[in-house]
Design an enzyme around this catalytic site. Structure first.
Site, PDB file in Angstrom:
ATOM      1  N   LYS A 116       0.859  -1.186   0.000  1.00  0.00           N
ATOM      2  CA  LYS A 116       0.000   0.000   0.000  1.00  0.00           C
ATOM      3  C   LYS A 116       0.882   1.217   0.000  1.00  0.00           C
ATOM      4  O   LYS A 116       2.006   1.195   0.520  1.00  0.00           O
ATOM      5  CB  LYS A 116      -0.900   0.020   1.248  1.00  0.00           C
TER       6      LYS A 116
HETATM    7  N1  GLU Z   1      -6.994  -0.322  -3.348  1.00  0.00           N
HETATM    8  C1  GLU Z   1      -7.722  -1.482  -3.697  1.00  0.00           C
HETATM    9  C2  GLU Z   1      -7.817  -2.431  -2.521  1.00  0.00           C
HETATM   10  O1  GLU Z   1      -7.702  -2.012  -1.402  1.00  0.00           O
HETATM   11  C3  GLU Z   1      -7.230  -2.150  -4.971  1.00  0.00           C
HETATM   12  C4  GLU Z   1      -5.829  -2.593  -5.002  1.00  0.00           C
HETATM   13  C5  GLU Z   1      -5.386  -3.070  -6.381  1.00  0.00           C
HETATM   14  O2  GLU Z   1      -6.210  -3.123  -7.272  1.00  0.00           O
HETATM   15  O3  GLU Z   1      -4.218  -3.354  -6.522  1.00  0.00           O
HETATM   16  O4  GLU Z   1      -8.100  -3.596  -2.666  1.00  0.00           O
END
Ligand code: GLU
Length: 427
Positions: A116
């Site tokens: 993240k």
């Molecule tokens: N931010 C999204 C999540 O928390 C998507 C992450 C992604 O598609 O890599 O799942």
């Protein structure tokens, strides 16, 4: 037993939300047989990068911003996860979100670890030009740390397709040729995938529908309340309406609304697109923000930030299904209260909102192979993976006789621990 040396690990990330993710891990790890040597190794994030960088505002003033990227584990492939622009971002939160990405990817069977990123900024305080500068500079700072085989970003709270396009362009310009697979959630015109934008919210609605069906509740008798009206909340709302349910409550950080016979989601979307927020929407009754989560409804969908259902309101929420579109919306204390109540089916975040990262995976595959899948192909494969994951959680739940959250976590955590154990320790 953790080795004494481990008691000082990861103080860097110490925060409510990181402790919450760690506690979830500890509870799940206790239920399954993780080899001792993999226990701590599987838990803590592998590495992180903190950057502080300048942006020149439109009036010429230079401001400094702080950003992070946490990569939780690299044992199964590149790390994967969103990038968040929000004023409350901190490294502990980003680390917790990276952990959840790991369990999520493993649960649904993707060859990824979790990651993240975040920048501590209120994106609505910036002009489009300033936002572009911030996005590009953040990616520039991250170049040594990311790659199509190392770490692949995607949208999260406060970022969108346009931000991903700027990041892809910045990376590609640096490398000297187009590298579409460096981020997912891009516009279709530069290698985005059909269905990606809708996938998280529609996946959330899909799971809600599946559980309602199992519970024998008709969609036409279903009322829905949704907190958060960004990409996830609005697409979940559209999905539920398409299934025949009535969305009676919506809200964002500026205002919340109620309408007993159903809010016109199309109109609310038009309003939010024009005004950027829901504040001032007149086609439903304005209610205090803290009442939204406590409205009586069939399905409650938190689709904003973490830790919004806690020990203060968990006894007062009045839904039959809690579908977690957001990551980490329910604290550990709230989980305990809801479990004791026994009248709410929780669809845990790492299952419920996994549609987004599944279609991100499809996007990455298409980009790496310079190919293109039709919308029909994407949706068919997405549904297969979501349903298979859902059934595996139900089976694990019966096997361990535990909550749905613990079943989802034990599956995800167990797979990561198994991979680490199989690979062994270098040197
Ligand atoms: N931010 C999204 C999540 O928390 C998507 C992450 C992604 O598609 O890599 O799942």
């Amino acid at each position: 037993m953790p080795h004494p040396n481990n008691s000082t690990l990861s103080t860097l990330y110490d925060s409510d939300v990181f402790r919450m993710a760690c506690r979830q891990y500890d509870l799940a790890a206790e239920m399954i047989d993780i080899p001792d040597e993999a226990l701590e190794r599987t838990k803590y994030p592998k590495r992180c990068l903190t950057v502080i960088f300048p942006i020149r505002r439109d009036d010429g003033v230079v401001e400094m911003y702080e950003g992070y990227r946490v990569q939780h584990h690299l044992s199964l492939g590149p790390t994967k996860g969103g990038l968040r622009f929000h004023q409350s971002v901190n490294i502990g939160e980003v680390a917790a979100l990276a952990m959840w990405m790991s369990w999520k990817c493993a649960l649904v069977g993707l060859p990824y670890g979790g990651a993240k990123g975040g920048v501590k900024v209120n994106p609505s305080s910036l002009s489009v030009h300033e936002l572009e500068g911030l996005s590009r500079r953040y990616m520039q700072e991250m170049i040594p740390f990311v790659g199509t085989d190392t770490d692949v970003m995607a949208p999260d709270v406060g970022t969108n397709e346009q931000v991903m396009a700027w990041m892809m362009d910045t990376y590609s310009t640096h490398i000297g040729h187009s590298v579409p697979a460096i981020v997912t959630g891009k516009p279709l015109s530069i290698g985005g995938s059909e269905g990606r934008r809708e996938a998280t919210g529609r996946g959330t609605a899909y799971f809600a529908k599946s559980y309602l069906n199992e519970m024998g509740i008709e969609l036409s008798d279903t009322t829905v309340v949704i907190q958060g009206f960004g990409n996830v909340g609005s697409e979940a709302a559209l999905g539920m309406v398409e299934y025949g349910a009535k969305v009676i409550g919506i809200g964002d950080h500026t205002a919340s609304f109620f309408k007993a016979d159903g809010i016109d989601i199309g109109r609310a979307l038009e309003y939010a697109a024009k005004n950027r927020v829901l504040e001032g929407f007149t086609e439903a009754e304005l209610i205090p923000n803290d009442q939204l989560l406590e409205l009586e409804c069939t399905v409650l969908i938190p689709a904003a930030l973490e830790r919004v259902i806690d020990e203060n309101n968990a006894s007062r929420i009045k839904c039959q299904v809690l579908a977690e579109g957001a990551n980490g919306p329910t604290t550990n204390a709230a989980d305990r209260i809801i479990e004791e109540r026994g009248d709410i089916e929780i669809i845990p975040d790492i299952l419920c909102n996994s549609g987004g990262v599944v279609v991100s995976y499809f996007e990455w595959l298409q980009d790496l192979q310079s190919t293109y899948w039709t919308r029909g192909q994407v949706l068919k494969k997405l549904k297969e993976i979501l349903e298979r994951s859902r059934l595996s959680v139900e089976e694990e739940r019966r096997r361990l006789n535990c909550s749905r959250r613990m079943a989802a976590l034990t599956l995800g955590i167990g797979r990561v621990a198994e991979a680490k154990h199989a690979r062994g320790i270098f040197p």
